[in-house]
Design an enzyme around this catalytic site. Structure first.
Site, PDB file in Angstrom:
ATOM      1  N   CYS A  44       0.843  -1.192   0.000  1.00 51.21           N
ATOM      2  CA  CYS A  44       0.000   0.000   0.000  1.00 51.21           C
ATOM      3  C   CYS A  44       0.882   1.248   0.000  1.00 51.21           C
ATOM      4  O   CYS A  44       2.045   1.204   0.401  1.00 51.21           O
ATOM      5  CB  CYS A  44      -0.859  -0.022   1.259  1.00 51.21           C
ATOM      6  SG  CYS A  44      -1.956   1.382   1.453  1.00 51.21           S
ATOM      7  N   THR A  46       0.642   3.458   2.128  1.00 51.34           N
ATOM      8  CA  THR A  46       1.017   3.596   3.539  1.00 51.34           C
ATOM      9  C   THR A  46       2.349   2.886   3.817  1.00 51.34           C
ATOM     10  O   THR A  46       3.197   3.393   4.554  1.00 51.34           O
ATOM     11  CB  THR A  46      -0.080   2.984   4.432  1.00 51.34           C
ATOM     12  OG1 THR A  46      -1.303   3.653   4.139  1.00 51.34           O
ATOM     13  CG2 THR A  46       0.242   3.126   5.904  1.00 51.34           C
ATOM     14  N   HIS A  49       5.190   5.011   2.701  1.00 49.44           N
ATOM     15  CA  HIS A  49       5.521   6.047   3.697  1.00 49.44           C
ATOM     16  C   HIS A  49       6.392   5.450   4.808  1.00 49.44           C
ATOM     17  O   HIS A  49       7.346   6.076   5.279  1.00 49.44           O
ATOM     18  CB  HIS A  49       4.251   6.637   4.319  1.00 49.44           C
ATOM     19  CG  HIS A  49       3.478   7.525   3.394  1.00 49.44           C
ATOM     20  ND1 HIS A  49       3.926   8.769   3.024  1.00 49.44           N
ATOM     21  CD2 HIS A  49       2.295   7.341   2.759  1.00 49.44           C
ATOM     22  CE1 HIS A  49       3.046   9.328   2.196  1.00 49.44           C
ATOM     23  NE2 HIS A  49       2.049   8.479   2.019  1.00 49.44           N
ATOM     24  N   ARG A 206      -0.098   5.728 -15.635  1.00 47.30           N
ATOM     25  CA  ARG A 206      -1.279   5.450 -14.811  1.00 47.30           C
ATOM     26  C   ARG A 206      -2.559   5.543 -15.638  1.00 47.30           C
ATOM     27  O   ARG A 206      -3.487   4.745 -15.457  1.00 47.30           O
ATOM     28  CB  ARG A 206      -1.340   6.437 -13.647  1.00 47.30           C
ATOM     29  CG  ARG A 206      -0.177   6.211 -12.697  1.00 47.30           C
ATOM     30  CD  ARG A 206      -0.283   7.038 -11.452  1.00 47.30           C
ATOM     31  NE  ARG A 206       0.411   6.345 -10.376  1.00 47.30           N
ATOM     32  CZ  ARG A 206       0.243   6.574  -9.088  1.00 47.30           C
ATOM     33  NH1 ARG A 206      -0.611   7.497  -8.689  1.00 47.30           N
ATOM     34  NH2 ARG A 206       0.908   5.895  -8.183  1.00 47.30           N
ATOM     35  N   ILE A 271      -5.157  12.444   0.331  1.00 46.73           N
ATOM     36  CA  ILE A 271      -4.699  13.202   1.499  1.00 46.73           C
ATOM     37  C   ILE A 271      -3.673  14.237   1.049  1.00 46.73           C
ATOM     38  O   ILE A 271      -2.577  13.882   0.603  1.00 46.73           O
ATOM     39  CB  ILE A 271      -4.073  12.254   2.543  1.00 46.73           C
ATOM     40  CG1 ILE A 271      -5.099  11.202   2.948  1.00 46.73           C
ATOM     41  CG2 ILE A 271      -3.595  13.040   3.762  1.00 46.73           C
ATOM     42  CD1 ILE A 271      -4.498  10.039   3.706  1.00 46.73           C
ATOM     43  N   VAL A 293     -13.591  10.640   3.456  1.00 46.37           N
ATOM     44  CA  VAL A 293     -13.762   9.181   3.517  1.00 46.37           C
ATOM     45  C   VAL A 293     -12.538   8.570   4.185  1.00 46.37           C
ATOM     46  O   VAL A 293     -11.404   8.868   3.814  1.00 46.37           O
ATOM     47  CB  VAL A 293     -13.921   8.590   2.099  1.00 46.37           C
ATOM     48  CG1 VAL A 293     -14.051   7.074   2.164  1.00 46.37           C
ATOM     49  CG2 VAL A 293     -15.118   9.198   1.395  1.00 46.37           C
ATOM     50  N   TYR A 294     -12.778   7.720   5.168  1.00 48.40           N
ATOM     51  CA  TYR A 294     -11.678   7.055   5.859  1.00 48.40           C
ATOM     52  C   TYR A 294     -11.975   5.562   5.951  1.00 48.40           C
ATOM     53  O   TYR A 294     -13.046   5.176   6.409  1.00 48.40           O
ATOM     54  CB  TYR A 294     -11.514   7.660   7.262  1.00 48.40           C
ATOM     55  CG  TYR A 294     -10.452   6.987   8.102  1.00 48.40           C
ATOM     56  CD1 TYR A 294      -9.111   7.042   7.717  1.00 48.40           C
ATOM     57  CD2 TYR A 294     -10.791   6.286   9.240  1.00 48.40           C
ATOM     58  CE1 TYR A 294      -8.141   6.415   8.480  1.00 48.40           C
ATOM     59  CE2 TYR A 294      -9.821   5.656  10.009  1.00 48.40           C
ATOM     60  CZ  TYR A 294      -8.494   5.735   9.616  1.00 48.40           C
ATOM     61  OH  TYR A 294      -7.541   5.115  10.375  1.00 48.40           O
TER      62      TYR A 294
HETATM   63 ZN    ZN Z   1      -3.780  -0.056   2.220  1.00 45.08          ZN
END
Ligand code: ZN
Length: 348
Positions: A44, A46, A49, A206, A271, A293-294
């Site tokens: 992901c 995330t 990061h 993309r 984000i 949306v989370y």
């Molecule tokens: Zn994810």
């Protein structure tokens, strides 16, 4: 079946760039938890990061931490109070671990619980041969959903949650940001009966992937084509009815507000990096509704996405790279190139 004492895992061991393959203890489960033998995992944004160890990661992730939250696998052990699941059940699962004492949870809105903790971020995660998870979070996989799709239900769930924020039947939909989640949202919007679905980006790779995954989507490189021209070419009288912002990019949000009809609706998943200036007066005068949306709704999003996958929603081509876990560095390099779709690691 006897379980090993240790397992292969990808760990953030040190506060610097990278992840490290380690031997970690196999988690011990509590009475309400299950142990899952992981077969496939998705990488992901995330995780990138965390790999990069940027400011967000350094402030959020305690070390050492087994990262990863997108997974599929098979249940190999049940806690003593778990009665509604079976050993051998193939599954994915919700990686947000919730508390049950907040007003939101007690109202059944588990995805809004302020005490939520994430596996692979706040708690030991899924980039491992074994993962412990509350039985509550387990989502069984039907036979027709293969493990590698099971491993990307978390981001597909982000796409579904965002796309289904507003009624899309017969609507014209603008998606800004053609990363994997934006592309999957385009597929979902089409499946949900949207008329025109337009997706924008500035990265030609993309946009090409978006066309590959969702042939009926209209792609727009906003460096080469102006959105108002696209609105005109499609014969839209005023603009798009619904916007799904997936990029976190300020210019994209501005373009979206411009391209929306009076009374249009925007769901925000992207984000922005830090604070960004917003021209609120245009949003007010256009009477636009904005929803943040989370995560995924527990468990309506999961129910809907599995039902759609069983009913012809096909996002399989968004997986562009597959690696054995020992080659995880190649997987992260593919992600960081910006030219990949979803990257799946194989743990079997
Ligand atoms: Zn994810």
């Amino acid at each position: 079946m006897t379980l090993p004492n240790t397992m292969k895992a990808l760990e953030k061991s040190y506060p610097r760039e990278g992840l490290w393959q380690v031997q970690a203890p196999v988690p011990e489960i509590g009475p309400d938890e299950v142990l899952i033998k992981v077969t496939k995992t998705g990488i992901c944004g995330t995780d990138i990061h965390i790999w990069n160890w940027d400011e967000w990661a350094a402030h959020t992730v305690p070390l050492p931490m087994i990262t990863g939250h997108e997974f599929a696998g098979e249940i190999v052990e049940l806690g003593r109070r778990v009665s509604d699941l079976k050993v051998g059940q193939r599954c994915s699962g919700e990686g947000h671990l919730i508390q049950t004492d907040s007003r939101q949870s007690r109202a059944g809105k588990f995805h809004l619980d302020p005490g939520t903790r994430g596996i692979g971020v706040n708690e030991q995660g899924a980039f491992a041969q074994y993962l412990k998870l509350p039985a509550f979070n387990v989502v069984p996989l039907p036979d027709e959903i293969p493990d590698e799709i099971g491993a990307i239900l978390d981001p597909l769930g982000n796409a579904v949650h965002t796309a289904l924020s507003f009624d899309l039947l017969g609507e014209d939909v603008l998606i800004t940001g053609a990363g994997p989640i934006g592309i999957m949202a385009a597929a979902v919007a089409k499946h949900a009966g949207a008329r025109h679905v337009v997706i924008t980006d500035i990265n030609p790779d993309r946009l090409a992937l978006a066309e590959h995954v969702v042939p009926s989507v209209r792609t727009v490189n906003v460096n080469e084509e102006a959105l108002p021209d696209v609105v005109q070419a499609l014969g839209l009288k005023q603009g798009f009815d619904v916007g799904l912002e997936m990029s976190g990019n300020q210019a994209a949000l501005d373009q979206m507000v411009d391209a929306l009809v009076m009374g249009g609706k925007i769901a925000l998943l992207g984000i922005p990096p830090g604070q960004s200036p917003v021209d609120w007066s245009r949003i007010v005068f256009k009477a636009i509704t904005i929803k943040g949306v989370y995560g995924r709704e527990m468990f309506e999003t999961w129910y809907k996405m599995i039902a759609m996958l069983q009913n012809g929603l096909d996002i399989s081509r968004v997986i562009t790279h597959r690696f054995d876990v020992d080659d995880f560095a190649k997987g992260f390099a593919a992600m960081k190139s910006g030219a990949s779709g979803k990257v799946v690691l194989d743990w079997t």
